[in-house]
Scaffold this active site. Structure first.
Site, PDB file in Angstrom:
ATOM      1  N   GLY A 187      41.705  52.612  11.031  1.00 32.14           N
ATOM      2  CA  GLY A 187      43.038  52.353  11.591  1.00 32.14           C
ATOM      3  C   GLY A 187      43.105  52.314  13.023  1.00 32.14           C
ATOM      4  O   GLY A 187      43.600  51.392  13.958  1.00 32.14           O
ATOM      5  N   GLU A 246      41.160  57.466  18.951  1.00 32.12           N
ATOM      6  CA  GLU A 246      41.590  58.423  19.921  1.00 32.12           C
ATOM      7  C   GLU A 246      40.807  58.556  21.170  1.00 32.12           C
ATOM      8  O   GLU A 246      41.128  59.464  21.914  1.00 32.12           O
ATOM      9  CB  GLU A 246      42.070  59.899  19.463  1.00 32.12           C
ATOM     10  CG  GLU A 246      40.834  60.778  19.325  1.00 32.12           C
ATOM     11  CD  GLU A 246      40.210  60.712  17.960  1.00 32.12           C
ATOM     12  OE1 GLU A 246      40.276  59.678  16.987  1.00 32.12           O
ATOM     13  OE2 GLU A 246      39.493  61.780  17.477  1.00 32.12           O
ATOM     14  N   GLU A 296      47.262  59.230  17.082  1.00 35.00           N
ATOM     15  CA  GLU A 296      45.964  58.991  17.967  1.00 35.00           C
ATOM     16  C   GLU A 296      46.413  59.748  19.179  1.00 35.00           C
ATOM     17  O   GLU A 296      45.977  60.429  19.938  1.00 35.00           O
ATOM     18  CB  GLU A 296      45.720  57.688  18.270  1.00 35.00           C
ATOM     19  CG  GLU A 296      45.526  56.653  17.055  1.00 35.00           C
ATOM     20  CD  GLU A 296      44.439  57.449  16.253  1.00 35.00           C
ATOM     21  OE1 GLU A 296      43.482  58.260  16.718  1.00 35.00           O
ATOM     22  OE2 GLU A 296      44.163  57.109  14.843  1.00 35.00           O
ATOM     23  N   HIS A 330      45.934  63.359  18.862  1.00 34.70           N
ATOM     24  CA  HIS A 330      44.749  63.873  19.280  1.00 34.70           C
ATOM     25  C   HIS A 330      44.281  64.201  20.727  1.00 34.70           C
ATOM     26  O   HIS A 330      43.468  65.230  20.686  1.00 34.70           O
ATOM     27  CB  HIS A 330      43.769  62.889  18.806  1.00 34.70           C
ATOM     28  CG  HIS A 330      43.138  62.722  17.428  1.00 34.70           C
ATOM     29  ND1 HIS A 330      42.845  63.770  16.647  1.00 34.70           N
ATOM     30  CD2 HIS A 330      43.292  61.664  16.554  1.00 34.70           C
ATOM     31  CE1 HIS A 330      42.486  63.483  15.636  1.00 34.70           C
ATOM     32  NE2 HIS A 330      42.517  62.185  15.284  1.00 34.70           N
TER      33      HIS A 330
END
Ligand code: ZN
Length: 849
Positions: A254, A257, A291, A294
């Site tokens: 997908g 990060e 993300e 993260h």
């Protein structure tokens, strides 16, 4: 060069790397077939590590030269890296290697997508860029110089300098190599800005290919909302001058990060009302948040080794689900998460691929980016929070950030923070990380003299490598209703620690109705013998939205079970009870839409199998069809009313309110299609001015077998939009009748625009085939055969994506002998492929063991 015999890596073998890296300087001279990477790395002995050879990872690299402190050296090269004699003190290591990004179809390391250079280094991709100790516990600051003629050149951290044909970046935060990123191409940016809580200005950008600029506004708003949320809820501020997001068309997962330079599958960031569905918008918002989050949970605090993957992933999934709950409806988000958990994690945990949230061995770490690590990992954090309470959770998280900022940490570190913040002993709770399998929880009830007693038993069936299980800590949220529907005991969390345990509620005036496992407070299978009447009571009265939904789901499961096993007819009492909920205009339309969906056919297969009955996919499909038809017929006058009531007349917005209405309207449309053969769906298709309405209508037309004109019109309209065409490919296979699923999938693979090396396109067809339960499990084995053929073909180009898709075979032992034999034969055929990748070889090996 491939590994001759894949090695198994064990958690128990962990040893620190013998050197520390002070800093890394990279110069990357870009060229599609001959990129040169020059590295200058300062190593110094690690006082905390045992003596060892100096070994650097490196795969598929052409070494041009290597030097230590300016003197040329000749390292010993292996397929996995290099070994070299080094001085006993600190030294400067220099190498130059050549790589060919244009030939990199695995999409790991440095590769090209539509003429643009990009990288993917998690988990072990950096070793395909240069020689390096490619492990998450080696952290360093990076300075990167990019040379090339592309107009845009990006890397991690802050830009420091640039000129004609070059740009330099410096990342002041020490990071492991898996967070390294580089992007270069002909890109345009959608700019934004954010002022952090301490008043720092941050430049934001979403970088896309020219032509996609108009699809960035939503992502930018989601990014700003995420930054605000993390400040407000977790006190976490962003820590660089710039934050870049890049959209890439060819991407295995997908999104990623990388520090200050998140790279996204374009399907997870580009959005517009015309081309994206409401579900796409929600997913994009969640992934951008994930993300971004993260940056603290993953980057500032990373993992000591890949066994600790859930440390960053479980926590970050948990955080993004909290974010979505706050942005939208917490109840709807919880139900959706449980649907997803049961669809993806339960089958994994109950089959040959079952592994603990923190695995103890692997051959290929890419195979452990699983629903268990991510979604069960997040469930474990939710349980921890439920057990210690919200305040203690906040305290523990503050301590985690304070104590471990800058560390490469472990699950032990994480749990110790909770122990220290709360004074609790989490020794038994730790089993959630080490024990695989889904616990089964059964319950019996007793009422006498005003005292109501619930007695629970827990048992976890054996899983690969774990024949015997110990009891786990289960937070069981319970509420009690009295017979007139009032709540007499509000939600209470019972803490179960034994194999069998009773809990008493005193002072009740009548036998109550218990609502158990509210909010799905633990990821277990609840076996509860309750009457249909009691379930209908909970469906009507429960104050807990999840359990209201669950009561209906249970009734639907029971009904389908009886239809399949006894030839019973549809349960009209359930349909009528459900009608009351569907009609209730005070209830959130998104919630009502969820109530209208039937349990998946795969879930039913699992349920039958668990009860010792061999599931017949055709019979399950037929029962679901009969039940859907019965619902439509019984509600023939309600359906048009609901379609009218859910019509949205305001300008399109992907917000929870509007999308909830559309979700309900489209759930109703699919029932209506059973009555009118697609008339209403065709009208909706013709009038649609957004993708949600257009695609739902197309889906209904496909199920009704009335799709030819609409499919052609859709293709004509969208043939130049790759992401929309992925939906077109996917829907035809997912929504068609079982007998046409495999033939249609096969026909689609013959089209020139079936660009199978693009993971999104491959998954659109092959992933959808697996989603069509009875179609994939066609008795003649045509579904299995087609998929296996394509997995073999893809393995040669992109092992990671091929291996991930092997999991569609994870339930193979559930089915009848004939189907089992067919699936086994396909798995063996894959296993026999010459030069099979380590990724697929491990997956097939586990599936067959
Ligand atoms: Zn993640």
């Amino acid at each position: 060069m491939k590994d001759a015999s894949p090695q198994t890596i064990y958690l128990s073998d962990y040893t620190p790397f013998g050197w520390q890296v002070a800093d890394v300087h990279l110069t990357v001279k870009l060229a599609p077939k001959a990129t040169r990477v020059v590295s200058r790395i300062h190593f110094q002995p690690n006082p905390n590590a045992p003596a060892q050879d100096f070994f650097l990872h490196g795969e598929e690299l052409k070494l041009i030269h290597a030097a230590i402190d300016g003197t040329e050296v000749t390292p010993e090269l292996t397929p996995q890296g290099l070994r070299c004699d080094v001085p006993s003190g600190p030294f400067l290591w220099e190498t130059e290697v050549e790589i060919a990004p244009a030939e990199n179809t695995a999409l790991e390391g440095l590769y090209m997508s539509n003429g643009m250079y990009c990288t993917q280094c998690e988990a072990e991709g950096f070793r395909k860029i240069t020689y390096y100790p490619d492990r998450p516990d080696v952290m360093a600051t990076f300075t990167v110089r990019i040379e090339g003629d592309t107009p845009v050149k990006l890397s991690n951290g802050n830009p420091t300098d640039s000129g004609e044909g070059w740009a330099e970046w410096h990342d002041p935060w020490p990071k492991p190599a898996y967070l390294f990123a580089l992007v270069a191409g002909d890109l345009v940016n959608h700019p934004g800005a954010f002022t952090t809580m301490s008043g720092k200005e941050v430049e934001l950008n979403i970088w896309v290919r020219p032509g996609d600029e108009g699809k960035c506004a939503f992502g930018m708003e989601a990014l700003k909302a995420s930054m605000t949320w993390d400040e407000e809820v977790y006190g976490r501020e962003y820590d660089l001058d710039i934050f870049n997001i890049v959209a890439v068309d060819d991407f295995n997962m997908g999104a990623m990060e990388n520090k200050g330079l998140n790279i996204f599958n374009s399907s997870c960031v580009l959005a517009s009302p015309e081309t994206s569905t409401d579900a796409n918008f929600e997913r994009i918002e969640a992934i951008i948040a994930h993300e971004y989050f993260h940056n603290w949970t993953g980057n500032r605090i990373t993992c000591r080794d890949w066994f600790q993957l859930c440390l960053k992933e479980g926590l970050t999934v948990y955080r993004d689900s909290q974010f979505t709950s706050d942005m939208r409806s917490a109840e709807v988000k919880r139900i959706s998460d449980v649907i997803d958990l049961r669809a993806r994690q339960f089958p994994e945990d109950q089959g040959p691929l079952s592994h603990p949230v923190r695995p103890e061995s692997f051959q290929e770490i890419n195979n452990f980016y699983t629903a268990t690590v991510y979604e069960k990992g997040a469930e474990v954090i939710g349980m921890l929070k439920r057990l210690v309470g919200d305040e203690a959770y906040a305290k523990a998280l503050d301590l985690y950030f304070e104590r471990h900022d800058g560390d490469a940490a472990t699950i032990e570190d994480w749990l110790r923070v909770f122990e220290d913040a709360t004074g609790r002993d989490l020794t038994q709770f730790q089993r959630w990380y080490s024990q695989s399998g889904t616990p089964h929880l059964s319950v019996s009830e007793d009422y006498a003299d005003g005292t109501f007693t619930l007695t629970f038993k827990q048992e976890t069936p054996p899983t690969p490598g774990q024949p015997d299980k110990a009891p786990q800590v289960l937070p069981i949220a319970v509420g009690l209703l009295n017979p007139n529907g009032d709540e007499v005991v509000p939600t209470t969390v019972l803490e179960m620690t034994d194999a069998e345990q009773s809990f008493r509620f005193e002072g009740l005036s009548a036998k109550p109705v218990a609502s158990i496992l509210r909010g799905f407070s633990a990821p277990v299978v609840l076996d509860r013998e309750t009457s249909a009447e009691e379930k209908r009571f909970l469906l009507a009265h429960d104050t807990d939205a999840f359990n209201r939904w669950e009561a209906s789901r249970d009734l639907a499961r029971g009904c389908l079970f009886d239809m399949v096993t006894e030839g019973a007819g549809p349960d009209t009492a359930w349909i009528d009870a459900l009608e009351q909920v569907i009609r209730d205009g005070d209830l959130d339309p998104a919630f009502r839409a969820l109530m209208l969906a039937l349990p998946t056919q795969s879930e039913l297969a699992q349920m039958l199998h668990a009860k010792g009955i061999t599931p017949d996919p055709d019979a399950i499909h037929a029962a679901a069809e009969t039940l859907r038809n019965a619902m439509a017929e019984r509600w023939s006058s309600l359906l048009p009313e609901l379609m009218a009531a859910t019509r949205v007349t305001d300008r399109y917005s992907p917000d929870a309110k509007q999308s909830g209405k559309r979700a309900l309207g489209n759930a109703v449309l699919s029932l209506q299609t059973r009555l009118d053969g697609g008339k209403a769906a065709q009208a909706q298709f013709d009038a649609a001015d957004n993708m949600t309405m257009q695609l739902s209508a197309l889906s209904c037309l496909i199920s009704a077998g009335a799709e030819d004109a609409a499919l052609a019109a859709f293709e004509q309209q969208w043939k130049d939009d790759r992401l929309v065409m992925d939906k077109w490919f996917a829907l035809q296979v997912a929504a068609t009748k079982p007998e046409t699923a495999a033939p249609r999938a096969e026909a689609l693979t013959k089209r020139p625009d079936f660009d199978w090396k693009n993971p999104n396109r491959f998954r659109a067809v092959m992933g959808s085939l697996a989603m069509n339960h009875a179609g994939f499990h066609a008795k003649d084995g045509s579904g299995y055969r087609l998929l296996a053929e394509w997995l073999i073909k893809l393995d040669g180009k992109n092992p990671q994506t091929a291996a991930r898709m092997c999991s569609v075979f994870q339930t193979w032992t559930r089915y009848d002998a004939g189907r089992q034999a067919l699936m086994k034969a396909e798995l063996e055929r894959i296993a026999a492929k010459p030069d099979l990748s380590r990724d697929v070889s491990e997956m097939v090996g586990r599936l067959l063991s």
